[in-house]
Design a protein around this motif. Structure first.
Motif, short mmCIF file in Angstrom:
data_model
loop_
_atom_site.label_atom_id
_atom_site.label_comp_id
_atom_site.label_asym_id
_atom_site.label_seq_id
_atom_site.Cartn_x
_atom_site.Cartn_y
_atom_site.Cartn_z
N SER A 75 0.86 -1.17 0.00
CA SER A 75 0.00 0.00 0.00
C SER A 75 0.90 1.22 0.00
CB SER A 75 -0.92 0.00 1.22
OG SER A 75 -1.72 1.18 1.25
N ASN A 127 4.23 0.95 2.89
CA ASN A 127 3.32 0.21 3.78
C ASN A 127 3.07 -1.20 3.26
OD1 ASN A 127 3.03 2.39 5.48
ND2 ASN A 127 1.21 3.17 4.45
N THR A 172 0.56 -4.72 3.70
CA THR A 172 -0.78 -5.11 4.12
C THR A 172 -0.82 -6.61 4.38
OG1 THR A 172 -1.55 -5.50 1.84
CG2 THR A 172 -1.79 -3.26 2.73
N THR A 206 -3.96 -9.69 5.71
CA THR A 206 -5.33 -9.99 6.14
C THR A 206 -5.28 -11.10 7.18
OG1 THR A 206 -6.24 -9.33 3.99
CG2 THR A 206 -7.61 -10.75 5.39
N THR A 239 -9.39 -2.24 9.84
CA THR A 239 -7.94 -2.23 9.65
C THR A 239 -7.26 -1.48 10.79
OG1 THR A 239 -8.13 -2.32 7.24
CG2 THR A 239 -6.05 -1.53 8.13
N LYS A 276 -3.28 -0.35 12.46
CA LYS A 276 -1.93 -0.05 12.00
C LYS A 276 -0.90 -0.49 13.03
CE LYS A 276 -1.43 3.94 10.13
NZ LYS A 276 -1.32 5.42 10.00
N GLY A 292 6.57 -1.98 8.36
CA GLY A 292 6.43 -2.09 6.91
C GLY A 292 7.78 -2.20 6.23
N LEU A 350 -0.35 -2.73 7.80
CA LEU A 350 -1.80 -2.50 7.90
C LEU A 350 -2.49 -3.86 7.99
CD1 LEU A 350 -2.12 0.27 5.15
CD2 LEU A 350 -1.58 0.52 7.58
N THR A 379 -5.78 -6.05 8.36
CA THR A 379 -7.23 -6.04 8.13
C THR A 379 -7.83 -7.34 8.66
OG1 THR A 379 -6.98 -4.67 6.14
CG2 THR A 379 -9.04 -5.88 6.39
#
Length: 385
Positions: free
Chosen positions: A286, A290, A292, A294, A330, A332, A337, A349, A351
Protein backbone atom coordinates in the motif's frame (compact mmCIF):
# COMPACT_ATOMS: atom_id res chain seq x y z
CA UNK A 1 18.67 41.71 -25.51
CA UNK A 2 21.67 40.12 -27.19
CA UNK A 3 21.02 36.75 -28.85
CA UNK A 4 22.22 33.57 -27.20
CA UNK A 5 24.46 31.14 -29.08
CA UNK A 6 21.80 28.46 -28.68
CA UNK A 7 19.46 30.52 -30.86
CA UNK A 8 21.60 29.69 -33.90
CA UNK A 9 21.46 25.96 -33.19
CA UNK A 10 18.01 25.33 -31.72
CA UNK A 11 14.71 25.48 -33.60
CA UNK A 12 12.47 26.24 -30.63
CA UNK A 13 9.35 26.07 -32.79
CA UNK A 14 10.21 22.48 -33.71
CA UNK A 15 10.89 21.69 -30.04
CA UNK A 16 7.36 22.77 -29.11
CA UNK A 17 5.87 21.30 -32.29
CA UNK A 18 4.30 24.56 -33.52
CA UNK A 19 4.61 26.62 -36.69
CA UNK A 20 6.84 29.71 -36.74
CA UNK A 21 3.73 31.89 -37.11
CA UNK A 22 1.89 30.21 -34.24
CA UNK A 23 -0.11 32.48 -31.97
CA UNK A 24 0.90 33.11 -28.37
CA UNK A 25 -2.02 30.92 -27.28
CA UNK A 26 -0.82 28.04 -29.46
CA UNK A 27 2.69 28.36 -28.01
CA UNK A 28 1.37 28.30 -24.44
CA UNK A 29 -0.94 25.38 -25.18
CA UNK A 30 1.86 23.32 -26.74
CA UNK A 31 4.20 24.10 -23.84
CA UNK A 32 1.69 23.10 -21.15
CA UNK A 33 0.96 19.82 -22.91
CA UNK A 34 4.64 18.87 -23.31
CA UNK A 35 5.63 20.07 -19.85
CA UNK A 36 2.94 17.90 -18.29
CA UNK A 37 3.99 14.90 -20.40
CA UNK A 38 7.72 15.11 -19.63
CA UNK A 39 7.70 16.64 -16.12
CA UNK A 40 10.24 14.86 -13.84
CA UNK A 41 7.53 14.22 -11.22
CA UNK A 42 5.68 12.07 -13.75
CA UNK A 43 8.83 10.37 -15.09
CA UNK A 44 10.92 9.54 -12.05
CA UNK A 45 14.33 8.18 -13.05
CA UNK A 46 13.75 8.77 -16.80
CA UNK A 47 16.75 10.78 -18.00
CA UNK A 48 15.43 11.10 -21.55
CA UNK A 49 12.17 12.64 -20.29
CA UNK A 50 14.14 14.98 -18.00
CA UNK A 51 16.27 16.22 -20.91
CA UNK A 52 13.16 16.67 -23.07
CA UNK A 53 11.55 18.70 -20.29
CA UNK A 54 14.60 20.97 -20.17
CA UNK A 55 14.43 21.50 -23.95
CA UNK A 56 10.73 22.34 -23.78
CA UNK A 57 11.31 24.77 -20.89
CA UNK A 58 14.16 26.50 -22.73
CA UNK A 59 12.01 26.89 -25.85
CA UNK A 60 9.12 28.32 -23.83
CA UNK A 61 11.43 30.77 -22.04
CA UNK A 62 12.15 32.37 -25.41
CA UNK A 63 8.93 31.91 -27.40
CA UNK A 64 6.72 32.65 -24.39
CA UNK A 65 8.25 36.12 -24.04
CA UNK A 66 7.14 38.52 -26.77
CA UNK A 67 10.39 40.54 -26.77
CA UNK A 68 12.66 37.50 -26.72
CA UNK A 69 10.61 35.83 -29.46
CA UNK A 70 10.98 38.92 -31.65
CA UNK A 71 14.75 38.93 -31.19
CA UNK A 72 14.90 35.17 -31.77
CA UNK A 73 12.93 35.41 -35.02
CA UNK A 74 15.17 38.23 -36.22
CA UNK A 75 18.32 36.25 -35.43
CA UNK A 76 17.03 33.11 -37.14
CA UNK A 77 16.01 35.12 -40.19
CA UNK A 78 19.55 36.50 -40.60
CA UNK A 79 20.97 32.99 -40.35
CA UNK A 80 18.52 31.71 -42.96
CA UNK A 81 19.44 34.56 -45.31
CA UNK A 82 23.08 33.70 -45.64
CA UNK A 83 24.81 32.61 -42.46
CA UNK A 84 27.59 30.41 -43.78
CA UNK A 85 31.14 30.41 -45.02
CA UNK A 86 30.39 33.26 -47.39
CA UNK A 87 28.97 35.65 -44.81
CA UNK A 88 25.48 36.97 -44.02
CA UNK A 89 23.95 37.73 -47.38
CA UNK A 90 24.93 40.80 -49.31
CA UNK A 91 25.07 43.01 -46.25
CA UNK A 92 28.19 41.38 -44.86
CA UNK A 93 29.03 41.09 -41.18
CA UNK A 94 29.23 44.79 -40.49
CA UNK A 95 25.41 44.99 -40.39
CA UNK A 96 24.85 41.85 -38.37
CA UNK A 97 25.52 43.58 -35.01
CA UNK A 98 26.04 40.33 -33.06
CA UNK A 99 26.89 40.40 -29.38
CA UNK A 100 26.65 37.39 -27.09
CA UNK A 101 25.62 37.37 -23.46
CA UNK A 102 28.37 34.87 -22.67
CA UNK A 103 31.13 36.92 -24.27
CA UNK A 104 31.66 34.40 -27.06
CA UNK A 105 32.13 36.99 -29.82
CA UNK A 106 32.46 36.35 -33.53
CA UNK A 107 34.96 33.54 -33.09
CA UNK A 108 32.44 31.46 -31.17
CA UNK A 109 29.67 32.44 -33.56
CA UNK A 110 31.59 31.09 -36.54
CA UNK A 111 32.58 28.01 -34.56
CA UNK A 112 28.94 27.20 -33.90
CA UNK A 113 27.72 27.97 -37.36
CA UNK A 114 30.46 26.19 -39.27
CA UNK A 115 31.29 23.21 -37.12
CA UNK A 116 33.70 24.63 -34.52
CA UNK A 117 33.16 24.82 -30.83
CA UNK A 118 36.20 25.21 -28.60
CA UNK A 119 39.96 25.14 -28.49
CA UNK A 120 41.93 23.30 -31.12
CA UNK A 121 43.84 23.86 -34.32
CA UNK A 122 42.70 26.47 -36.81
CA UNK A 123 40.07 28.15 -34.65
CA UNK A 124 39.00 25.19 -32.53
CA UNK A 125 36.73 22.21 -32.79
CA UNK A 126 34.65 20.77 -29.97
CA UNK A 127 31.75 18.56 -31.01
CA UNK A 128 32.41 15.38 -32.90
CA UNK A 129 30.09 14.66 -35.77
CA UNK A 130 30.02 14.03 -39.48
CA UNK A 131 32.20 16.39 -41.43
CA UNK A 132 32.02 17.24 -45.08
CA UNK A 133 33.96 14.58 -46.91
CA UNK A 134 34.65 12.70 -43.62
CA UNK A 135 33.23 9.76 -41.72
CA UNK A 136 31.26 9.65 -38.48
CA UNK A 137 33.10 10.72 -35.34
CA UNK A 138 32.54 9.30 -31.84
CA UNK A 139 28.95 8.18 -31.35
CA UNK A 140 27.30 7.46 -27.99
CA UNK A 141 25.95 3.94 -27.58
CA UNK A 142 22.23 3.22 -27.57
CA UNK A 143 20.20 3.13 -24.38
CA UNK A 144 18.89 -0.39 -23.82
CA UNK A 145 15.88 -1.75 -21.96
CA UNK A 146 15.29 -5.15 -20.40
CA UNK A 147 12.91 -6.72 -17.86
CA UNK A 148 13.51 -8.42 -14.52
CA UNK A 149 11.07 -10.53 -12.45
CA UNK A 150 11.66 -10.32 -8.68
CA UNK A 151 10.45 -12.24 -5.67
CA UNK A 152 8.28 -10.07 -3.43
CA UNK A 153 10.72 -10.17 -0.51
CA UNK A 154 13.69 -9.35 -2.76
CA UNK A 155 11.82 -6.28 -3.96
CA UNK A 156 11.04 -5.28 -0.37
CA UNK A 157 14.55 -5.77 1.03
CA UNK A 158 16.56 -4.89 -2.09
CA UNK A 159 18.93 -7.25 -3.87
CA UNK A 160 21.92 -7.35 -6.19
CA UNK A 161 21.20 -9.58 -9.15
CA UNK A 162 22.05 -9.76 -12.84
CA UNK A 163 20.30 -9.58 -16.19
CA UNK A 164 21.35 -10.99 -19.55
CA UNK A 165 21.57 -8.53 -22.42
CA UNK A 166 22.32 -9.08 -26.10
CA UNK A 167 23.71 -5.86 -27.53
CA UNK A 168 26.68 -4.03 -28.95
CA UNK A 169 29.68 -4.43 -26.65
CA UNK A 170 33.38 -3.56 -26.84
CA UNK A 171 35.11 -5.90 -29.28
CA UNK A 172 36.50 -8.97 -27.52
CA UNK A 173 39.59 -8.99 -29.77
CA UNK A 174 40.72 -5.36 -29.79
CA UNK A 175 39.07 -4.24 -26.56
CA UNK A 176 37.26 -1.44 -28.35
CA UNK A 177 40.31 0.24 -29.90
CA UNK A 178 39.46 -0.90 -33.43
CA UNK A 179 43.09 -1.88 -34.01
CA UNK A 180 44.54 -5.35 -34.42
CA UNK A 181 46.06 -6.76 -31.21
CA UNK A 182 49.63 -5.53 -30.80
CA UNK A 183 48.96 -2.38 -32.83
CA UNK A 184 47.52 0.96 -31.80
CA UNK A 185 45.66 3.90 -33.35
CA UNK A 186 47.94 6.74 -34.41
CA UNK A 187 47.47 10.52 -34.46
CA UNK A 188 45.80 11.66 -37.67
CA UNK A 189 48.46 13.13 -40.02
CA UNK A 190 45.97 15.59 -41.49
CA UNK A 191 44.68 17.29 -38.34
CA UNK A 192 47.55 16.22 -36.08
CA UNK A 193 45.19 14.70 -33.59
CA UNK A 194 42.83 17.66 -33.12
CA UNK A 195 39.94 16.19 -35.11
CA UNK A 196 39.47 19.46 -37.04
CA UNK A 197 41.03 21.31 -39.90
CA UNK A 198 41.04 25.05 -40.61
CA UNK A 199 39.38 26.36 -43.76
CA UNK A 200 40.18 29.88 -45.00
CA UNK A 201 37.38 31.97 -46.49
CA UNK A 202 38.90 35.30 -47.47
CA UNK A 203 39.48 37.39 -44.33
CA UNK A 204 37.89 34.71 -42.12
CA UNK A 205 38.69 31.15 -41.16
CA UNK A 206 36.65 28.44 -39.49
CA UNK A 207 36.98 24.82 -38.45
CA UNK A 208 35.38 21.74 -39.88
CA UNK A 209 35.58 18.02 -39.14
CA UNK A 210 38.77 16.46 -40.38
CA UNK A 211 37.94 14.53 -43.58
CA UNK A 212 40.65 11.94 -42.88
CA UNK A 213 39.74 10.81 -39.36
CA UNK A 214 36.14 11.99 -39.21
CA UNK A 215 36.79 14.01 -36.06
CA UNK A 216 38.38 11.26 -34.00
CA UNK A 217 41.87 12.69 -34.14
CA UNK A 218 43.22 9.20 -34.79
CA UNK A 219 43.63 6.80 -37.69
CA UNK A 220 43.94 3.01 -37.52
CA UNK A 221 46.59 1.66 -39.90
CA UNK A 222 45.94 -1.99 -38.94
CA UNK A 223 42.20 -2.48 -38.57
CA UNK A 224 40.77 -5.19 -36.31
CA UNK A 225 39.34 -7.97 -38.48
CA UNK A 226 36.79 -8.97 -35.85
CA UNK A 227 34.96 -5.65 -35.63
CA UNK A 228 36.28 -4.00 -38.82
CA UNK A 229 37.82 -1.17 -36.76
CA UNK A 230 34.50 -0.10 -35.21
CA UNK A 231 35.60 -1.38 -31.77
CA UNK A 232 32.17 -2.96 -31.32
CA UNK A 233 30.67 -6.43 -31.67
CA UNK A 234 27.26 -7.84 -30.84
CA UNK A 235 27.19 -10.47 -28.10
CA UNK A 236 25.45 -11.68 -24.98
CA UNK A 237 26.67 -10.33 -21.68
CA UNK A 238 25.67 -10.40 -18.03
CA UNK A 239 25.08 -7.09 -16.26
CA UNK A 240 24.89 -6.75 -12.48
CA UNK A 241 21.97 -4.66 -11.21
CA UNK A 242 21.52 -3.25 -7.72
CA UNK A 243 17.80 -3.17 -6.90
CA UNK A 244 17.04 -0.71 -4.06
CA UNK A 245 14.83 -1.72 -1.15
CA UNK A 246 11.14 -1.04 -1.70
CA UNK A 247 11.15 -1.13 -5.50
CA UNK A 248 7.65 -1.49 -6.99
CA UNK A 249 6.40 -3.35 -10.03
CA UNK A 250 6.74 -1.31 -13.21
CA UNK A 251 9.59 0.83 -11.87
CA UNK A 252 12.57 1.49 -14.17
CA UNK A 253 16.07 1.16 -12.74
CA UNK A 254 18.86 2.98 -14.58
CA UNK A 255 22.26 1.30 -14.80
CA UNK A 256 24.59 4.02 -16.07
CA UNK A 257 27.04 3.13 -18.81
CA UNK A 258 25.89 -0.47 -19.26
CA UNK A 259 23.87 0.02 -22.42
CA UNK A 260 25.09 -0.36 -26.00
CA UNK A 261 28.77 0.28 -26.70
CA UNK A 262 29.73 3.59 -28.25
CA UNK A 263 31.25 3.65 -31.71
CA UNK A 264 34.48 5.27 -32.82
CA UNK A 265 35.49 5.96 -29.22
CA UNK A 266 32.10 7.29 -28.12
CA UNK A 267 30.74 6.62 -24.59
CA UNK A 268 28.36 3.71 -23.89
CA UNK A 269 24.63 4.19 -23.43
CA UNK A 270 22.65 3.35 -20.32
CA UNK A 271 20.66 0.23 -19.44
CA UNK A 272 17.11 0.55 -18.09
CA UNK A 273 15.69 -2.41 -16.16
CA UNK A 274 11.90 -2.66 -15.83
CA UNK A 275 11.02 -4.51 -12.63
CA UNK A 276 8.13 -6.95 -12.25
CA UNK A 277 7.32 -8.18 -8.73
CA UNK A 278 5.68 -11.54 -7.96
CA UNK A 279 2.74 -11.55 -5.55
CA UNK A 280 3.31 -12.80 -1.99
CA UNK A 281 1.15 -15.44 -0.30
CA UNK A 282 0.56 -13.24 2.77
CA UNK A 283 1.65 -9.67 2.22
CA UNK A 284 0.59 -6.91 -0.15
CA UNK A 285 1.70 -3.31 -0.76
CA UNK A 286 0.00 0.00 0.00
CA UNK A 287 1.85 3.06 -1.22
CA UNK A 288 5.64 3.09 -1.27
CA UNK A 289 6.46 1.68 2.17
CA UNK A 290 3.32 0.21 3.78
CA UNK A 291 2.66 -3.52 3.88
CA UNK A 292 -0.78 -5.11 4.12
CA UNK A 293 -1.89 -8.43 5.61
CA UNK A 294 -5.33 -9.99 6.14
CA UNK A 295 -5.92 -11.82 9.45
CA UNK A 296 -8.96 -14.13 9.88
CA UNK A 297 -10.87 -13.97 13.21
CA UNK A 298 -13.88 -15.86 14.51
CA UNK A 299 -17.22 -14.36 15.57
CA UNK A 300 -16.52 -14.81 19.30
CA UNK A 301 -13.13 -13.10 18.88
CA UNK A 302 -14.73 -10.20 17.01
CA UNK A 303 -17.61 -9.87 19.47
CA UNK A 304 -15.74 -10.32 22.74
CA UNK A 305 -12.27 -9.05 21.73
CA UNK A 306 -8.99 -10.88 21.90
CA UNK A 307 -5.31 -10.71 20.97
CA UNK A 308 -3.95 -12.37 17.83
CA UNK A 309 -0.43 -13.06 16.58
CA UNK A 310 0.33 -11.41 13.23
CA UNK A 311 3.30 -12.15 10.92
CA UNK A 312 5.65 -9.34 9.82
CA UNK A 313 8.76 -9.23 7.66
CA UNK A 314 10.73 -10.00 10.80
CA UNK A 315 9.39 -11.44 14.08
CA UNK A 316 5.60 -11.86 14.63
CA UNK A 317 3.79 -9.25 16.73
CA UNK A 318 0.71 -9.37 18.94
CA UNK A 319 -2.21 -7.21 17.84
CA UNK A 320 -5.30 -6.38 19.92
CA UNK A 321 -8.75 -7.10 18.50
CA UNK A 322 -11.16 -4.73 20.28
CA UNK A 323 -14.55 -6.08 21.36
CA UNK A 324 -17.16 -5.46 18.70
CA UNK A 325 -14.65 -5.38 15.84
CA UNK A 326 -16.44 -5.30 12.49
CA UNK A 327 -15.36 -7.31 9.44
CA UNK A 328 -12.90 -5.31 7.28
CA UNK A 329 -11.59 -3.24 10.19
CA UNK A 330 -7.94 -2.23 9.65
CA UNK A 331 -5.44 -1.44 12.40
CA UNK A 332 -1.93 -0.05 12.00
CA UNK A 333 1.26 -1.55 13.40
CA UNK A 334 3.77 1.30 13.16
CA UNK A 335 7.24 0.75 11.76
CA UNK A 336 6.66 -2.84 10.62
CA UNK A 337 6.43 -2.09 6.91
CA UNK A 338 9.13 -1.62 4.27
CA UNK A 339 12.39 0.04 5.29
CA UNK A 340 13.45 2.32 2.40
CA UNK A 341 17.09 3.25 1.66
CA UNK A 342 16.32 6.72 3.01
CA UNK A 343 13.59 7.84 5.36
CA UNK A 344 11.43 6.18 8.00
CA UNK A 345 10.06 2.64 7.69
CA UNK A 346 6.46 2.13 6.63
CA UNK A 347 3.64 0.54 8.62
CA UNK A 348 1.93 -2.85 8.60
CA UNK A 349 -1.80 -2.50 7.90
CA UNK A 350 -3.71 -5.41 9.44
CA UNK A 351 -7.23 -6.04 8.13
CA UNK A 352 -9.52 -8.38 10.12
CA UNK A 353 -11.62 -10.82 8.14
CA UNK A 354 -14.54 -12.58 9.81
CA UNK A 355 -14.52 -16.33 9.22
CA UNK A 356 -17.89 -18.16 9.21
CA UNK A 357 -17.64 -21.95 9.75
CA UNK A 358 -18.96 -24.04 6.86
CA UNK A 359 -19.98 -26.95 9.12
CA UNK A 360 -21.50 -26.70 12.61
CA UNK A 361 -21.87 -29.57 15.12
CA UNK A 362 -24.97 -30.16 17.26
CA UNK A 363 -23.57 -28.57 20.40
CA UNK A 364 -22.26 -25.57 18.49
CA UNK A 365 -25.60 -25.19 16.71
CA UNK A 366 -27.47 -25.17 20.03
CA UNK A 367 -25.08 -22.56 21.41
CA UNK A 368 -25.45 -20.35 18.32
CA UNK A 369 -29.26 -20.60 18.45
CA UNK A 370 -29.22 -19.63 22.11
CA UNK A 371 -26.97 -16.70 21.26
CA UNK A 372 -29.31 -15.60 18.47
CA UNK A 373 -32.27 -15.57 20.86
CA UNK A 374 -30.30 -13.50 23.35
CA UNK A 375 -29.31 -10.83 20.83
CA UNK A 376 -31.84 -8.00 20.91
CA UNK A 377 -30.16 -6.05 18.11
CA UNK A 378 -31.64 -6.42 14.61
CA UNK A 379 -28.90 -5.64 12.04
CA UNK A 380 -31.50 -5.21 9.24
CA UNK A 381 -33.77 -2.80 11.01
CA UNK A 382 -32.61 0.12 8.86
CA UNK A 383 -33.91 -1.64 5.73
CA UNK A 384 -37.52 -1.07 6.82
CA UNK A 385 -38.70 -4.51 5.68
Amino acid sequence: MAPQREWFEKDYYAVLGVASDASDKDVQRAYRKLAKQYHPDANAGDTAAENRFKEVSAAHEVLGDAEKRKEYDHTREMVANGAGPGGFGGGGFENANFGFDDGGGLGDLFGNLFGGGGGGGGGGFGRRGRGRGGTAGPVRGQDLETELALDFLDAVHGVTTSVNVTSDAPCSVCGGSGAEPGTFPEPCPTCRGTGAVAVDQGPFSFSQVCPTCGGRGQVIPHKCKKCRSTGVERRKREVKVRIPAGVKGGQRIRVKGRGGAGRNGGPPGDLYVIVHVHAHSLFGRSGKTNLTVTVPITFPEAALGTQVTVPTLEAPVTVKVPAGTQPGTTVKVRGRGIVPPKGDPGDLLVTFELVVPKKVGDEARAAIEALAEGLAENPRQHLGV
